[in-house]
Design an enzyme around this catalytic site. Structure first.
Site, mmCIF file in Angstrom:
data_model
loop_
_atom_site.group_PDB
_atom_site.id
_atom_site.type_symbol
_atom_site.label_atom_id
_atom_site.label_comp_id
_atom_site.label_asym_id
_atom_site.label_seq_id
_atom_site.Cartn_x
_atom_site.Cartn_y
_atom_site.Cartn_z
ATOM 1 N N ASP A 26 -0.830 -10.559 5.223
ATOM 2 C CA ASP A 26 -1.891 -11.267 4.489
ATOM 3 C C ASP A 26 -2.715 -12.082 5.483
ATOM 4 O O ASP A 26 -2.175 -12.904 6.218
ATOM 5 C CB ASP A 26 -1.238 -12.181 3.442
ATOM 6 C CG ASP A 26 -2.240 -13.108 2.778
ATOM 7 O OD1 ASP A 26 -3.440 -12.774 2.769
ATOM 8 O OD2 ASP A 26 -1.821 -14.169 2.268
ATOM 9 N N ASN A 28 -5.552 -13.945 4.554
ATOM 10 C CA ASN A 28 -6.356 -15.047 3.986
ATOM 11 C C ASN A 28 -5.568 -16.020 3.107
ATOM 12 O O ASN A 28 -6.157 -16.835 2.398
ATOM 13 C CB ASN A 28 -7.554 -14.486 3.200
ATOM 14 C CG ASN A 28 -7.102 -13.629 2.019
ATOM 15 O OD1 ASN A 28 -5.903 -13.463 1.794
ATOM 16 N ND2 ASN A 28 -8.049 -13.085 1.266
ATOM 17 N N ASP A 30 -3.754 -15.682 0.367
ATOM 18 C CA ASP A 30 -3.620 -15.564 -1.093
ATOM 19 C C ASP A 30 -2.284 -14.921 -1.490
ATOM 20 O O ASP A 30 -2.038 -14.674 -2.677
ATOM 21 C CB ASP A 30 -4.795 -14.769 -1.696
ATOM 22 C CG ASP A 30 -4.830 -13.312 -1.246
ATOM 23 O OD1 ASP A 30 -3.972 -12.912 -0.414
ATOM 24 O OD2 ASP A 30 -5.698 -12.567 -1.731
ATOM 25 N N ASP A 34 -3.502 -7.427 3.075
ATOM 26 C CA ASP A 34 -4.885 -6.937 2.957
ATOM 27 C C ASP A 34 -5.281 -6.150 4.201
ATOM 28 O O ASP A 34 -4.519 -6.039 5.166
ATOM 29 C CB ASP A 34 -5.846 -8.114 2.716
ATOM 30 C CG ASP A 34 -5.597 -9.264 3.681
ATOM 31 O OD1 ASP A 34 -5.432 -9.002 4.884
ATOM 32 O OD2 ASP A 34 -5.546 -10.430 3.235
ATOM 33 N N ASP A 103 -4.052 7.884 0.591
ATOM 34 C CA ASP A 103 -3.342 8.382 -0.576
ATOM 35 C C ASP A 103 -4.328 9.035 -1.538
ATOM 36 O O ASP A 103 -5.398 8.481 -1.799
ATOM 37 C CB ASP A 103 -2.626 7.223 -1.285
ATOM 38 C CG ASP A 103 -1.176 7.546 -1.568
ATOM 39 O OD1 ASP A 103 -0.934 8.554 -2.255
ATOM 40 O OD2 ASP A 103 -0.292 6.803 -1.108
ATOM 41 N N ASP A 204 -0.298 12.316 -4.044
ATOM 42 C CA ASP A 204 0.655 11.757 -5.000
ATOM 43 C C ASP A 204 0.989 12.776 -6.098
ATOM 44 O O ASP A 204 0.081 13.396 -6.667
ATOM 45 C CB ASP A 204 0.017 10.496 -5.613
ATOM 46 C CG ASP A 204 0.974 9.709 -6.472
ATOM 47 O OD1 ASP A 204 1.977 9.225 -5.930
ATOM 48 O OD2 ASP A 204 0.716 9.588 -7.684
ATOM 49 N N GLU A 262 3.330 15.082 -2.237
ATOM 50 C CA GLU A 262 4.535 14.518 -2.856
ATOM 51 C C GLU A 262 4.873 15.416 -4.040
ATOM 52 O O GLU A 262 4.111 15.511 -4.991
ATOM 53 C CB GLU A 262 4.285 13.080 -3.334
ATOM 54 C CG GLU A 262 5.549 12.459 -3.905
ATOM 55 C CD GLU A 262 5.295 11.263 -4.808
ATOM 56 O OE1 GLU A 262 6.193 10.412 -4.906
ATOM 57 O OE2 GLU A 262 4.219 11.187 -5.428
ATOM 58 N N HIS A 338 7.724 3.634 -0.121
ATOM 59 C CA HIS A 338 7.480 2.534 -1.059
ATOM 60 C C HIS A 338 8.227 2.717 -2.381
ATOM 61 O O HIS A 338 8.287 1.792 -3.183
ATOM 62 C CB HIS A 338 5.980 2.420 -1.335
ATOM 63 C CG HIS A 338 5.426 3.651 -1.977
ATOM 64 N ND1 HIS A 338 5.282 4.845 -1.281
ATOM 65 C CD2 HIS A 338 5.008 3.896 -3.245
ATOM 66 C CE1 HIS A 338 4.793 5.761 -2.102
ATOM 67 N NE2 HIS A 338 4.616 5.213 -3.293
ATOM 68 N N ASP A 339 8.799 3.919 -2.607
ATOM 69 C CA ASP A 339 9.531 4.188 -3.855
ATOM 70 C C ASP A 339 11.044 4.230 -3.656
ATOM 71 O O ASP A 339 11.775 4.446 -4.612
ATOM 72 C CB ASP A 339 9.108 5.549 -4.434
ATOM 73 C CG ASP A 339 7.731 5.518 -5.072
ATOM 74 O OD1 ASP A 339 7.301 4.425 -5.509
ATOM 75 O OD2 ASP A 339 7.081 6.574 -5.132
#
Length: 569
Positions: A26, A28, A30, A34, A103, A204, A262, A338-339
């Site tokens: 990150d 910034n 928040d 990003d 993706d 995907d 995928e 990520h899964d």
């Protein structure tokens, strides 16, 4: 023995690094990773030595499924930055000799995409047929299909009194690929990104695009549930190859790019059809057989019903893919994304032998034939996280599971939480651990999901300083791949098929052999070299324990989670 194939390709020789932008860095404050955060860390990726970055979706999205629900394919999610930030990211990556793979999520959009907003207005709207709408049947859904994320795959929509199909979340309506206009819109969008300079697509759930005509009810395999698994009606459907060939002809064939599909529930035969270099439609695919090695087959809880896995089962699966695709298709090699949960927690030992087993798994995977993928944090040996309660979790799949089986069906919450600790997708989504400062140096704000508490011991800063770290080991593995064509192009032969602790195999290419020996246990088993493996000279390429280079290899007493690779001549 064989020489370098005519079909030498850059994507076969590459190593890919997957970034999950929300959790990477990150810039910034928040609490959300990003694009500028990624730009800040490109030198780190260059030091690691990876060739390609696969970026999980950064498109405009309401974020129901963390960006896999896209509301605008040609804009960037506000939280991640702007299109000009993205352009700068691409420039900076190319300047460092790295390629960018985006993706491609085209089985479904977000229900906030303007196509769907129009589609739901009326039955005669020009966009109606962009999605799959059906009237109800006997006062219920059009059929009994179950969504991948629990519950019905259909959602009733008041405005027109019909249901739309969503194989995933109800905010992810499936596109109607039968509609030529839909295909044209998607091919135009893909061309737009390729013309901006990207180097390929990760596609995907690409083998779900075609649904069987008539969308029939699925057979009842779980009588306790109102909804049933209907995969035979939408996995590798009847028109899938037509759609993918059209995509190749109109878009992919015009660029020198890398494509990976995928593809849940595919066989090696499917994979050869998809990836063969004569008339295939993608360079490689992700298969999931090895990711199901610890799931109870046929259980109504699916992947959440966990069983102890056996090394011999893993050998059967990996060897089948290695042998059957050799010379006919191309493998992708992965243990994390990520899964999926963290591999060192799943296949190694994330406590006593975390460093050794992370290195062992990396060796075992990177020495096989195929393009290796590293998921952010894997290269420093990040582990699963055991959050204390469901309130800590952010993943839609995990939360839907909890509501379905704990809240509605009364399952034991402790049992389900344990399954989530082991298998949940948020294991991979905790913030990247950069240093030992607050929130692991990921953000100066409050992170969107809690950081794994072990970040003070496991982080990039510490890994870069320690020449024996998992990071430096990965760096060496990547370098070896560049130096030895046998790692990329050699054939594969499994050794010691029935051993439940040692996974050993041979790669062969020209007059060279590569011997890979890995110990998947905390014991000290003895490796005995099979008599048919002969050589006159040997060279130790890499090992994760100290080894005397002159030690004979006919018999080796392996240390816990030991890995060794020898080049034999």
């Amino acid at each position: 023995m064989e020489s370098i194939p005519k079909t030498k390709q850059w994507w076969k020789e590459a190593v890919v690094y997957q970034i999950y932008p929300r959790s990477f860095k990150d810039s910034n404050g928040d609490g959300i990773g990003d694009l500028r955060g990624i730009i800040e860390k490109l030198d780190y990726l260059q030091e690691l030595g990876v060739d390609v970055v696969w970026l999980s979706p950064v498109y405009q999205s309401p974020n129901d499924d963390n960006g896999y629900d896209i509301s605008d394919y040609q804009d960037i999610m506000d939280e991640f930055g702007t299109l000009s930030d993205w352009d700068e990211l691409l420039r900076e990556m190319h300047a460092r000799g790295m390629k960018l793979v985006m993706d491609l999520v085209v089985n479904h959009t977000s229900d906030e995409h303007h196509w769907f907003i129009e589609s739901r207005k009326s039955k005669d709207n020009p966009y109606r047929d962009y999605y799959i709408w059906r009237p109800g049947k006997d006062g219920k859904e059009p059929n009994n299909w179950q969504s991948f994320f629990s519950g019905s795959a259909w959602q009733y929509d008041e405005a027109t009194g019909e249901y739309y199909l969503h194989l995933f979340s109800k905010k992810q309506p499936d596109l109607n690929w039968e509609n030529e206009k839909v295909r044209e819109e998607i091919f135009n969008m893909m061309t737009w990104w390729l013309d901006r300079g990207i180097d390929g697509f990760r596609m995907d759930v690409i083998n779900l695009l075609s649904k069987v005509e008539g969308l029939p009810d699925a057979p009842v395999t779980n009588p306790n549930d109102r909804y049933q698994w209907g995969g035979q009606y939408f996995v590798n459907g009847p028109k899938l190859m037509d759609y993918l060939r059209e995509m190749k002809e109109k878009v992919l064939s015009k660029y020198d790019i890398m494509t990976v599909g995928e593809t849940p529930m595919v066989t090696t035969e499917d994979a050869i059809q998809f990836t063969n270099e004569q008339d295939g439609v993608m360079n490689m695919l992700f298969q999931f057989e090895h990711m199901d090695v610890d799931s109870k087959p046929g259980s109504h809880l699916g992947k959440w019903d966990i069983q102890p896995w056996k090394l011999t089962d893993l050998k059967k699966i990996m060897s089948k893919w290695q042998v059957e695709l050799h010379g006919k298709g191309w493998n992708s090699l992965y243990l994390e994304n990520h899964d999926q949960p963290r591999s060192v927690s799943r296949f190694g030992d994330d406590k006593t032998y975390r460093v050794e087993s992370a290195k062992m798994l990396a060796t075992w995977l990177h020495m096989m034939q195929g393009t290796p993928y590293i998921y952010q944090g894997q290269e420093i040996g990040m582990t699963n996280v055991a959050f204390p309660s469901i309130e800590y979790y952010r993943d839609v799949e995990t939360i839907n599971l909890w509501n379905d089986v704990v809240v509605n069906k009364g399952y034991d919450p402790d049992q389900i939480l344990k399954a989530i600790h082991y298998r949940g997708r948020d294991n991979a989504r905790t913030p990247m651990q950069w240093d030992a400062t607050e929130h692991a140096g990921f953000t100066t704000g409050t992170p969107w999901i809690h950081v794994n508490p072990n970040y003070r011991d496991i982080n990039v800063e510490q890994a870069l300083k320690d020449e024996n770290s998992v990071f430096h080991y990965y760096k060496k593995l990547i370098r070896l791949r560049k130096e030895h064509p046998i790692i990329v192009y050699g054939s594969y032969e499994l050794l010691l098929e029935d051993d439940e602790q040692i996974y050993a195999y041979l790669r062969k290419f020209n007059d060279e052999q590569l011997l890979v020996v890995t110990n998947f246990s905390s014991d000290q088993p003895t490796f005995t070299l099979p008599s048919h493996v002969t050589f006159t000279e040997k060279q130790l390429l890499i090992s994760n324990h100290a080894v005397d280079e002159n030690e004979p290899i006919e018999t080796i007493v392996l240390k816990p989670y030991e890995a060794r690779v020898y080049k034999l001549k």
